[in-house]
Design an enzyme around this catalytic site. Structure first.
Site, PDB file in Angstrom:
ATOM      1  N   ASP A   1     -17.544 -28.117   3.260  1.00 30.49           N
ATOM      2  CA  ASP A   1     -18.139 -26.937   3.890  1.00 30.49           C
ATOM      3  C   ASP A   1     -19.592 -27.184   4.271  1.00 30.49           C
ATOM      4  OD1 ASP A   1     -18.700 -27.006   1.063  1.00 30.49           O
ATOM      5  OD2 ASP A   1     -19.509 -24.981   1.234  1.00 30.49           O
TER       6      ASP A   1
ATOM      7  N   GLU B   1     -18.727 -25.649  -1.644  1.00 26.02           N
ATOM      8  CA  GLU B   1     -19.817 -26.080  -2.534  1.00 26.02           C
ATOM      9  C   GLU B   1     -21.047 -25.207  -2.346  1.00 26.02           C
ATOM     10  OE1 GLU B   1     -23.504 -28.350  -3.551  1.00 26.02           O
ATOM     11  OE2 GLU B   1     -22.850 -27.588  -1.602  1.00 26.02           O
TER      12      GLU B   1
END
Length: 483
Positions: free
Chosen positions: A77, A144
């Site tokens: 991400d 994350e």
């Protein structure tokens, strides 16, 4: 240099493909499917766990079958931020990159090199047929940036390797062996709106162009926080003139970014409106001098605004006082000599937004010492509780403690010195790495984190220092050969 000349070509080719795929935190479904299909199309053992983490396994090259398994890990991400005047949809649009000297940048948005470049390095290694290595597990975690929920949701046994190299660091030549734990803390005021008194004048103030940055790695660089600056002016105005009324306050987006812009709408007695405007200009000059090294592009505006309902006066006053009082920035420096003056504990007030009947405040606290993390969260909560807000803290994530002995660390240092003629810096980082969560679930796992140089991550100024990608690539391949 143009994009077609970037080296190593295989890494930058993979990075370009990754940046065509929308992958906001918590909405990484397209990236997960891309990785799944990519691994299967290359004939590699590819699995997706219940959380959405992806693992792609590659057998050892001939003669390396008896080596221990190495895990390469990055997160899929990215932080999605853009300049306020840029039209861009992170759920559908591809990141547009360009070369600026030795740097790779994006056009008006975050670049996604945090941690897309780590993912690209993994894919390039998986695709290569001329690299010497033992068994590999390439792991791509999701989400994350907004809570490490990918690593949190990973069950024991998903990874089976002996060593883990995290590719989510931002300073080439620095090898990270510990990280801070962190939590988010929130506060909420509730109120009823009411009409402003007769004879009041509405003003809208905007501040933008601050440097911002990562709320962990950049917290010690004395960069201005838009929320704290706007709060300072409101407190100054409230104490100087009676009757200030607050209607709106908006600043910040992400828990892990120092807010770069913001605005408020206030109503003041018409008799003092010109004085408030003059105070704004004086405040601007003082603040620009205060941050003349770190924030050189500040843009300040104040203009008339449409009349609107305002927040209850006592709630607004308490909120403004809390903004003035709350700790923000570095709270403590570590005394551990092995960590070389690393920031130990900090707090960042990250976002404030008003609705029709609420003021919501988001902050993040970090520390390498979990008891001081508890203390920092409690300090934030107590400040806003005294002002009448409801507060709560998230469970957060743990710190990653440095191992006394590490074969991986020794190999990484030795190979770096062999390649570049000097030893790398070995240190901790005041930011959250997934290694903290991995250390709880895989206590015997020997871990380290390194990567190419990035600057101003989590902002539209994010950039990647192109030559350092080749350096990290060469170093990583030698580490894989030697382990």
């Amino acid at each position: 240099m143009n994009k077609n000349e970037l080296k190593p070509a295989s890494v930058f080719e993979q990075f370009a493909k990754i940046n065509e795929i929308p992958r906001p935190s918590k909405r990484e479904e397209k990236m997960i499917e891309y990785l799944r299909q990519w691994g299967q199309s290359h004939g590699l053992d590819t699995r997706v766990d219940e959380t959405g983490n992806v693992i792609i396994r590659k057998p050892a090259t001939k003669g390396y079958e008896q080596r221990k398994t190495v895990i390469l890990q990055s997160h899929m991400d990215m932080v999605c931020d853009k300049l306020v005047d840029v039209e861009f949809n992170f759920d559908t649009d591809a990141i547009q990159t360009y070369v600026d000297g030795e740097w790779l940048r994006a056009k008006g948005t975050t670049l996604g090199a945090d941690d897309g470049i780590g993912c690209a390095i993994e894919l390039a290694i998986l695709e290569a047929d001329d690299i010497e290595h033992g068994p590999l597990e390439c792991v791509f975690t999701r989400d994350e940036e907004t809570g490490l929920s990918g690593a949190e949701g990973m069950k024991a046994g998903f990874m089976t390797g002996d060593y883990l190299i995290n590719l989510d660091s931002e300073d080439e030549g620095e090898m990270f062996v510990s990280c801070a734990g962190g939590r988010n803390t929130q506060a909420r005021f509730t109120f009823k709106r009411e009409e402003a008194p007769e004879g009041y004048f509405f003003l809208r103030a905007q501040l933008k162009g601050l440097t911002g940055g990562h709320s962990g790695d950049d917290i010690n660089k004395k960069r201005a926080n838009a929320i704290k600056l706007l709060g300072r002016f409101l407190y100054q105005t409230m104490t100087r003139y009676e009757g200030l009324r607050l209607a709106q306050f908006h600043s910040g987006k992400l828990h892990n970014a120092i807010p770069r812009d913001g605005e408020f709408v206030i109503a003041v007695p018409s008799a003092v409106k010109e004085q408030v405007k003059a105070d704004w200009n004086v405040f601007q000059a003082l603040v620009e001098d205060e941050f003349h090294v770190t924030d050189t592009q500040m843009v300040w505006t104040m203009e008339s605004a449409d009349a609107q309902k305002v927040i209850e006066p006592q709630v607004a006053a308490n909120f403004i006082r809390a903004l003035q009082a709350v700790d923000n920035g570095v709270y403590a420096i570590t005394q551990d000599p092995e960590l070389n003056g690393l920031v130990e504990t900090s707090s960042n007030i990250a976002a404030v937004h008003t609705t029709e009947d609420e003021i919501n405040i988001l902050s993040s606290q970090r520390s390498n010492v979990m008891s001081n993390l508890d203390n920092m969260c409690a300090t934030f909560r107590a400040t806003f509780e005294l002002a009448g807000a409801e507060t709560c803290s998230s469970d957060g994530y743990p710190a990653w403690k440095m191992r006394a002995e590490s074969k991986l660390r020794d190999t990484v240092v030795e190979t770096y010195k062999e390649l570049f003629g000097h030893e790398p810096i070995v240190r901790g980082i005041h930011a959250g790495l997934e290694c903290g969560l991995f250390s709880e679930r895989y206590p015997e796992l020997d871990m380290i984190s390194f990567g190419p140089t990035l600057r101003d991550v989590h902002t539209p100024d994010e950039r990647l220092l192109i030559p350092t990608v080749q350096m990290v690539w060469d170093h990583l391949l030698l580490v894989l050969k030697r382990l």
